[in-house]
Motif scaffolding. Sequence first.
Motif, mmCIF file in Angstrom:
data_model
loop_
_atom_site.group_PDB
_atom_site.id
_atom_site.type_symbol
_atom_site.label_atom_id
_atom_site.label_comp_id
_atom_site.label_asym_id
_atom_site.label_seq_id
_atom_site.Cartn_x
_atom_site.Cartn_y
_atom_site.Cartn_z
ATOM 1 N N CYS A 557 0.851 -1.197 0.000
ATOM 2 C CA CYS A 557 0.000 0.000 0.000
ATOM 3 C C CYS A 557 0.883 1.242 0.000
ATOM 4 C CB CYS A 557 -0.869 0.028 1.254
ATOM 5 S SG CYS A 557 -1.963 -1.372 1.427
ATOM 6 N N LEU A 558 1.951 1.187 0.809
ATOM 7 C CA LEU A 558 2.796 2.365 1.024
ATOM 8 C C LEU A 558 4.270 1.998 0.954
ATOM 9 C CD1 LEU A 558 0.859 3.340 4.261
ATOM 10 C CD2 LEU A 558 0.564 4.517 2.070
ATOM 11 N N ILE A 559 5.104 3.001 0.640
ATOM 12 C CA ILE A 559 6.558 2.796 0.650
ATOM 13 C C ILE A 559 7.161 3.933 1.482
ATOM 14 C CG2 ILE A 559 8.642 2.527 -0.762
ATOM 15 C CD1 ILE A 559 6.622 2.042 -3.171
ATOM 16 N N GLU A 560 7.763 3.551 2.587
ATOM 17 C CA GLU A 560 8.373 4.536 3.488
ATOM 18 C C GLU A 560 9.869 4.564 3.180
ATOM 19 O OE1 GLU A 560 8.496 3.828 7.788
ATOM 20 O OE2 GLU A 560 6.388 4.374 7.783
ATOM 21 N N VAL A 561 10.404 5.709 2.819
ATOM 22 C CA VAL A 561 11.826 5.787 2.487
ATOM 23 C C VAL A 561 12.508 6.679 3.522
ATOM 24 C CG1 VAL A 561 13.515 6.379 0.695
ATOM 25 C CG2 VAL A 561 11.250 5.552 0.041
ATOM 26 N N LYS A 562 13.534 6.119 4.173
ATOM 27 C CA LYS A 562 14.143 6.865 5.274
ATOM 28 C C LYS A 562 15.670 6.827 5.148
ATOM 29 C CE LYS A 562 13.631 7.225 10.294
ATOM 30 N NZ LYS A 562 14.971 7.727 10.506
ATOM 31 N N GLY A 563 16.309 7.983 5.316
ATOM 32 C CA GLY A 563 17.774 7.995 5.328
ATOM 33 C C GLY A 563 18.267 7.317 6.610
ATOM 34 N N ALA A 564 19.325 6.545 6.509
ATOM 35 C CA ALA A 564 19.851 5.857 7.701
ATOM 36 C C ALA A 564 20.291 6.888 8.732
ATOM 37 C CB ALA A 564 21.031 4.974 7.316
ATOM 38 N N THR A 565 20.207 6.497 9.997
ATOM 39 C CA THR A 565 20.631 7.385 11.079
ATOM 40 C C THR A 565 21.987 6.910 11.561
ATOM 41 O OG1 THR A 565 18.314 7.271 11.699
ATOM 42 C CG2 THR A 565 19.755 8.454 13.208
ATOM 43 N N SER A 615 12.979 13.975 10.051
ATOM 44 C CA SER A 615 13.433 12.586 10.224
ATOM 45 C C SER A 615 14.054 12.037 8.946
ATOM 46 C CB SER A 615 12.274 11.661 10.585
ATOM 47 O OG SER A 615 11.478 12.162 11.577
ATOM 48 N N CYS A 616 14.173 12.877 7.911
ATOM 49 C CA CYS A 616 14.729 12.435 6.627
ATOM 50 C C CYS A 616 13.882 11.268 6.086
ATOM 51 C CB CYS A 616 16.172 11.999 6.847
ATOM 52 S SG CYS A 616 17.207 12.217 5.427
ATOM 53 N N CYS A 617 12.554 11.469 6.115
ATOM 54 C CA CYS A 617 11.650 10.371 5.793
ATOM 55 C C CYS A 617 10.567 10.826 4.809
ATOM 56 C CB CYS A 617 11.016 9.910 7.109
ATOM 57 S SG CYS A 617 10.301 8.294 6.999
ATOM 58 N N ILE A 618 10.310 10.006 3.795
ATOM 59 C CA ILE A 618 9.349 10.367 2.743
ATOM 60 C C ILE A 618 8.400 9.192 2.516
ATOM 61 C CG2 ILE A 618 9.143 11.003 0.285
ATOM 62 C CD1 ILE A 618 12.247 11.936 0.797
ATOM 63 N N LEU A 619 7.116 9.534 2.249
ATOM 64 C CA LEU A 619 6.135 8.464 2.042
ATOM 65 C C LEU A 619 5.627 8.461 0.603
ATOM 66 C CD1 LEU A 619 4.479 6.240 3.560
ATOM 67 C CD2 LEU A 619 2.662 7.944 3.769
ATOM 68 N N ILE A 620 5.783 7.305 -0.050
ATOM 69 C CA ILE A 620 5.190 7.092 -1.379
ATOM 70 C C ILE A 620 3.955 6.227 -1.127
ATOM 71 C CG2 ILE A 620 5.536 6.058 -3.671
ATOM 72 C CD1 ILE A 620 8.572 6.386 -3.223
ATOM 73 N N ALA A 621 2.820 6.612 -1.720
ATOM 74 C CA ALA A 621 1.594 5.836 -1.461
ATOM 75 C C ALA A 621 0.959 5.387 -2.768
ATOM 76 C CB ALA A 621 0.611 6.683 -0.669
ATOM 77 N N HIS A 622 0.245 4.290 -2.695
ATOM 78 C CA HIS A 622 -0.539 3.856 -3.858
ATOM 79 C C HIS A 622 -1.644 4.886 -4.061
ATOM 80 C CE1 HIS A 622 -3.042 1.477 -6.516
ATOM 81 N NE2 HIS A 622 -1.964 0.710 -6.723
ATOM 82 N N ARG A 623 -1.962 5.170 -5.303
ATOM 83 C CA ARG A 623 -2.938 6.234 -5.585
ATOM 84 C C ARG A 623 -4.338 5.887 -5.091
ATOM 85 N NH1 ARG A 623 -2.055 11.308 -7.524
ATOM 86 N NH2 ARG A 623 -4.025 11.112 -8.649
ATOM 87 N N LYS A 624 -4.549 4.624 -4.686
ATOM 88 C CA LYS A 624 -5.890 4.296 -4.155
ATOM 89 C C LYS A 624 -6.140 5.020 -2.824
ATOM 90 C CE LYS A 624 -4.338 -0.064 -2.073
ATOM 91 N NZ LYS A 624 -4.252 -1.487 -2.230
ATOM 92 N N PHE A 625 -5.052 5.544 -2.215
ATOM 93 C CA PHE A 625 -5.206 6.311 -0.974
ATOM 94 C C PHE A 625 -5.417 7.809 -1.256
ATOM 95 C CE2 PHE A 625 -3.177 2.437 0.377
ATOM 96 C CZ PHE A 625 -3.820 2.135 1.564
ATOM 97 N N PHE A 626 -5.463 8.151 -2.530
ATOM 98 C CA PHE A 626 -5.756 9.540 -2.906
ATOM 99 C C PHE A 626 -7.245 9.596 -3.233
ATOM 100 C CE2 PHE A 626 -5.484 13.351 -5.691
ATOM 101 C CZ PHE A 626 -4.831 14.184 -4.789
#
Length: 692
Positions: A557-565, A615-626
């Motif tokens: 459903c979602l893709i959470e992309v986060k830079g390592a800490t 948090s250096c974090c970005i969310l990619i979501a499936h368009r069904k959540f739009f």
Amino acid sequence: MDSWLAPAVVVAIIYLLCGGRWTFVLLASVAYLLSSKRHIEEPETKDVAESRPSKTHACKCGGGGCCQSKKQPSAEEPPSEYEIDFTYSFKDTEPAVDLKRAPKIIRANKSESKPVSSPFLIFYSSLTGSSKRAAEKVCDALLAASKQARLLNLDDDVDDLDSFFLNVPTGPPPNYILVLPSYDTDSPIDYFLEFLQDTATDFRVDKFPLRKVAGFSVLGIGDSESWASHFCTQAVAADKWLSKLGARRTFPLGKLCIKRDFETKLQTWIDGLIDSIDHPILDESNSDSSDDETLVDVEDLLPKTDTKKMVADGSPTYKSLTKQGYSVIGSHSGVKICRWTKSALRGRGSCYKFAFYGIKSHLCMETTPSLSCSNKCVFCWRHGTNPVGTTWRWEVDEPEVIVEGALQAHYKKIKQMRGVPGVSADRFAEAFQVRHCALSLVGEPIFYPHINRFLNLLHEKLISSFLVCNAQHPDQLATLKKVTQLYVSIDAPTKEELKVVDRPLYRDYWERLERCLEILRTVQSHQRTVYRLTLVKGFNMSDATAYADLVAKGEPCLIEVKGATFCGSSAGNGNPLTMQNIPFYEECQNFVRKLTAELKSRGLDYDLAAEHAHSCCILIAHRKFFINGQWHTHIDYPKFFKLLESGQSFNALDYTAPTPEWAYWGSSEAGFNPEDTKFNRKQEKEKRQQNM
Ligand SMILES: Cc1cc2nc3c(=O)[nH]c(=O)nc-3n(C[C@H](O)[C@H](O)[C@H](O)COP(=O)(O)O)c2cc1C
Ligand code: SF4
């Protein structure tokens, strides 16, 4: 007389005596020849009898009678077979276990290949440092003796045990030295032994893969005063398994007690080892030889103990975890209050989960029911002391004990925040009613055998569950019951990179990951599924196309992309990352743009939905959540529990809620809740200095 003249004279005399009858001549000649042959052989038999050893001869077999039938080797001609008692290498050490047959005599054949020119690889494992120091001493002594030697920490430097203990490095056959402590509590050596045992009993691999090494010796470090009946048991077991894998023992197993004349005995063992290099004694008797009957099985050597606790009170792992602020619950679970919980209590903002999913950090508890893991990821701080394993081999605590224990430990930590400046009274009061549980602390939660009962208990208390798994346990993933949000970590997009980043313990780690993704798309498609990508510069940021392939496989459903800490220096914790590997936010933004473009180009309907720059974090979501022109990545928690209680089947779209615009990708707030106070450490410090 010439050799032919005497028989001719004899034949002539017989001919004359028997009146010229040839039959008599023939019979008489045969009788003569036979008697003269016996005469020639007799002196030889006498020589051998004279060469037999006398009764006072020093016999290496200890009087067992082996030399009665064998020729004794001379000083110039080395013996082709040695017999050595390898049971106890130091006479004054107590026997570690009650051997069924003792003393054990291992017969060793002299090998063709000599380890004289072989490089030495010194493997060690150490929790409190003594084995490391001993290994360094062995290494220094070998280098001083002009040998090639290299130290390798089994837990950190050896990412892949296969490359040393199933396959052997290329080049001249190496000589292995292992310096191993013993622990009756769980320690990384347990996994090493499990690996050796699995390899030795795996019918798919070569039966004697370690025949290729020039030789091996094991040095055990233990404490015979406090652990008399378990003294150096793990070193004993390692010694046996290496032998069973076909490696030839070049020097006897040493067992040193740290409390009894340790330094002197260590030096004696090292001197013996160095001395043996030029006079090798190669023992290969454990490798399927017909003499195997004289050997005792390794299972018999090890004392029969109860199942161990994963993290026992007072063990080095326990001390290391508690020192870092973790509370250990029972014997395999942990809880820790995270910095965002503290920050939210002080009104300074929540973590990215508030921006993306509506989780207030002061209502969130971070915990794990399994501190053990089946990976050794490069960005994980826990190397060296963390329990690892591919199968659950520990005592199992009841889920009720873990849930209650975790909540109590969490509330205790919240209480300690009472006097901290800036804590909001309202938030402080609310914090004693945990609403969310992040099962992502460390370790692998679905490894815990009662994970479904554990989740039920959380849900009964109306605590949402965010479960993160490492994509290595497909069977457990397939049987997992409903969670509020189900994560799978995708730490690299290709088989080769995943090996480098995750340092997985499973040989079929890639197939396991692929099966997990397949399960997300099929059996678990009713869940709200998320891929978590942790970006590490120089390790896993270059191939957006390959990530897109994996998205197509699991359709999350979602893709959470986060830079390592960055979790501290690599020194001591086995974490190889430096600040150079931590990506800037801009680099993460560029990466997600590429990935989203790649997804779109192959018709996968995903888009950039939200961000939390802090948090250096970005969310990619499936368009069904739009939905209706608005992103719906937030969760309607009361609805989730209502649906769960109803018993009806439901999916992720049934409990979504609108995402606030301040969290949208590209918004000016970049995910920071405008109701919170932005806290700038540097500015605050300057202000304080001005006021002084
Ligand atoms: C919790 C604990 C359990 C131990 N269990 C054993 C044991 O079963 N057998 C043994 O010989 N020594 C045992 N020891 C002693 C250690 O092997 C010894 O302290 C050794 O020096 C540790 O090596 P390291 O410093 O390289 O980790 C134990 C020590 C601790 C702290
Ligand atoms: S999966 Fe998580 S806990 Fe396990 S090693 Fe990786 S980062 Fe650490």
